[in-house]
Scaffold this active site. Structure first.
Site, PDB file in Angstrom:
ATOM      1  N   GLY A  38     -51.182  36.840   3.942  1.00 32.83           N
ATOM      2  CA  GLY A  38     -51.510  38.091   3.246  1.00 32.83           C
ATOM      3  C   GLY A  38     -52.992  38.416   3.386  1.00 32.83           C
ATOM      4  O   GLY A  38     -53.369  39.531   3.773  1.00 32.83           O
ATOM      5  N   HIS A  39     -53.841  37.449   3.099  1.00 32.93           N
ATOM      6  CA  HIS A  39     -55.284  37.657   3.246  1.00 32.93           C
ATOM      7  C   HIS A  39     -55.630  37.987   4.704  1.00 32.93           C
ATOM      8  O   HIS A  39     -56.435  38.883   4.973  1.00 32.93           O
ATOM      9  CB  HIS A  39     -56.052  36.389   2.856  1.00 32.93           C
ATOM     10  N   GLN A  63     -63.047  36.410 -14.182  1.00 35.63           N
ATOM     11  CA  GLN A  63     -61.745  37.076 -14.245  1.00 35.63           C
ATOM     12  C   GLN A  63     -60.622  36.144 -14.688  1.00 35.63           C
ATOM     13  O   GLN A  63     -59.467  36.545 -14.725  1.00 35.63           O
ATOM     14  CB  GLN A  63     -61.417  37.748 -12.907  1.00 35.63           C
ATOM     15  N   ASP A 152     -51.633  43.170  -5.456  1.00 33.73           N
ATOM     16  CA  ASP A 152     -52.272  43.343  -6.761  1.00 33.73           C
ATOM     17  C   ASP A 152     -52.448  44.851  -6.973  1.00 33.73           C
ATOM     18  O   ASP A 152     -53.550  45.386  -6.883  1.00 33.73           O
ATOM     19  CB  ASP A 152     -53.608  42.604  -6.784  1.00 33.73           C
ATOM     20  N   SER A 188     -51.661  32.660  -3.328  1.00 34.38           N
ATOM     21  CA  SER A 188     -52.281  31.336  -3.412  1.00 34.38           C
ATOM     22  C   SER A 188     -51.631  30.522  -4.525  1.00 34.38           C
ATOM     23  O   SER A 188     -51.541  29.301  -4.446  1.00 34.38           O
ATOM     24  CB  SER A 188     -53.781  31.477  -3.684  1.00 34.38           C
TER      25      SER A 188
HETATM   26  P1  AMP Z   1     -57.019  36.858  -4.023  1.00 33.52           P
HETATM   27  O1  AMP Z   1     -57.605  35.830  -3.125  1.00 33.52           O
HETATM   28  O2  AMP Z   1     -55.712  36.460  -4.632  1.00 33.52           O
HETATM   29  O3  AMP Z   1     -58.004  37.417  -5.008  1.00 33.52           O
HETATM   30  O4  AMP Z   1     -56.633  38.080  -3.083  1.00 33.52           O
HETATM   31  C1  AMP Z   1     -57.583  38.659  -2.221  1.00 33.52           C
HETATM   32  C2  AMP Z   1     -57.004  39.917  -1.626  1.00 33.52           C
HETATM   33  O5  AMP Z   1     -55.815  39.591  -0.892  1.00 33.52           O
HETATM   34  C3  AMP Z   1     -56.591  40.950  -2.677  1.00 33.52           C
HETATM   35  O6  AMP Z   1     -56.929  42.249  -2.221  1.00 33.52           O
HETATM   36  C4  AMP Z   1     -55.103  40.746  -2.758  1.00 33.52           C
HETATM   37  O7  AMP Z   1     -54.396  41.881  -3.198  1.00 33.52           O
HETATM   38  C5  AMP Z   1     -54.763  40.423  -1.325  1.00 33.52           C
HETATM   39  N1  AMP Z   1     -53.480  39.731  -1.205  1.00 33.52           N
HETATM   40  C6  AMP Z   1     -53.064  38.644  -1.915  1.00 33.52           C
HETATM   41  N2  AMP Z   1     -51.804  38.324  -1.591  1.00 33.52           N
HETATM   42  C7  AMP Z   1     -51.396  39.237  -0.658  1.00 33.52           C
HETATM   43  C8  AMP Z   1     -50.192  39.454   0.067  1.00 33.52           C
HETATM   44  N3  AMP Z   1     -49.113  38.664  -0.095  1.00 33.52           N
HETATM   45  N4  AMP Z   1     -50.131  40.486   0.946  1.00 33.52           N
HETATM   46  C9  AMP Z   1     -51.211  41.291   1.114  1.00 33.52           C
HETATM   47  N5  AMP Z   1     -52.390  41.141   0.466  1.00 33.52           N
HETATM   48  C10 AMP Z   1     -52.479  40.129  -0.422  1.00 33.52           C
END
Ligand code: AMP
Length: 282
Positions: A38-39, A63, A152, A188
């Site tokens: 996803g990232h 957060q 998100d 994650s």
């Molecule tokens: P995080 O590391 O969880 O703060 O996420 C960092 C970025 O990755 C944020 O913009 C999330 O929305 C995005 N993100 C997390 N999981 C996914 C996913 N499965 N598909 C697409 N983007 C994601």
């Protein structure tokens, strides 16, 4: 060649300034690490929109609530750096907490309205932490475009709002949610799931899809929400914070009757110790 890494605002700005001097456009992808596909999809999308891509890796303490998983949150910077390099990222920005919040830091960015329901209600203070750190990251990097995941969905809406309200000169791009083959949104936090919970987890996405289908078949908002709540409970989810039909831009409540207008369906619930969120739209 290893992915270049900076840890200070000054070093980040120097790198970006050098790119600007060459006339290059800059894209930015903020993350908390523990990276997955996803990232990496956000990094790839950013590459199509900018000449150079910066990814930040910062597990933002402000957060997380006091009883949440800040200490337990998975961290593996070396692994993340390797994945980012493979995805075509040009620079990793990994500041320490003291760089981001030096002694005496006293300013909090509070977004009203769109940040208040759903995650805002379930996780008091969460969006103030997100809005504050994203405002800082955008000011530090000064990108042309920043990419955030629809995974998100409310966070994306909050960031669109704050960028408009604070006149931050950046284009915000929303990226589609990457999922496992069984529909579970990559996260994650999926690493916390036991083997049995991992089997149950795809029900969250299935229930949301069914809810949306029933709504589009003409059933009332109140009815589809009630059925979805029961279905999640039967699938083994506990402490269902919400499963709701909302307006996709304002996240205001819709219903209780039928609707054929634009909607987003969002849910948050726990499987054991793991809190999962997901959302769908059409
Ligand atoms: P995080 O590391 O969880 O703060 O996420 C960092 C970025 O990755 C944020 O913009 C999330 O929305 C995005 N993100 C997390 N999981 C996914 C996913 N499965 N598909 C697409 N983007 C994601």
């Amino acid at each position: 060649m290893a992915l270049p890494l900076v840890r200070t605002v000054a070093d980040l700005r120097a790198r970006v300034r050098a790119w600007r001097a060459e006339g290059l456009g800059v894209g930015f992808v903020p993350t908390m690490g523990a990276l997955h596909e996803g990232h990496l999809s956000l990094v790839r999308l950013a590459r199509t929109k900018a000449d150079r891509v910066v990814t930040s890796l910062f597990v933002n303490p402000t957060q997380f609530g006091p009883s949440e998983d800040f200490d337990a949150y998975p961290r593996d910077e070396a692994r993340d750096a390797g994945l980012l390099e493979g995805a075509g990222c040009h620079l990793l920005y990994a500041p320490a907490v003291a760089e981001m919040y030096p002694e005496g830091a006293s300013t909090i960015v509070t977004v009203c309205g769109v940040a208040e329901p759903l995650e805002g209600a379930a996780r008091p203070g969460h969006f103030a932490g997100v809005a504050t750190v994203v405002t800082k990251l955008l000011n530090q990097c000064g990108p042309d475009v920043a990419v955030f995941g629809q995974k998100d969905f409310q966070q994306l809406a909050v960031i669109r709002r704050l960028v408009a309200d604070l006149d931050i000169p950046v284009e915000i791009v929303g990226a589609p949610t990457m999922r496992a083959d069984d529909g579970l949104a990559l996260s994650s936090r999926n690493a916390y799931l036991t083997a049995e919970e991992r089997q149950q987890a795809p029900a969250l996405h299935q229930v949301l899809q069914t809810l949306l289908r029933n709504l589009r078949d003409g059933e009332s908002v109140a009815a589809v929400e009630r059925v979805a709540l029961d279905a999640l409970a039967r699938a083994g989810f506990q402490r269902i914070d919400y499963v709701e039909v909302r307006h996709p831009a304002t996240l205001e409540r819709l219903g209780p009757g039928p609707t054929d207008g634009p909607v987003r369906v969002l849910a948050a619930a726990r499987l054991g110790k793991t809190r999962l969120i997901d959302n769908v739209g059409d």
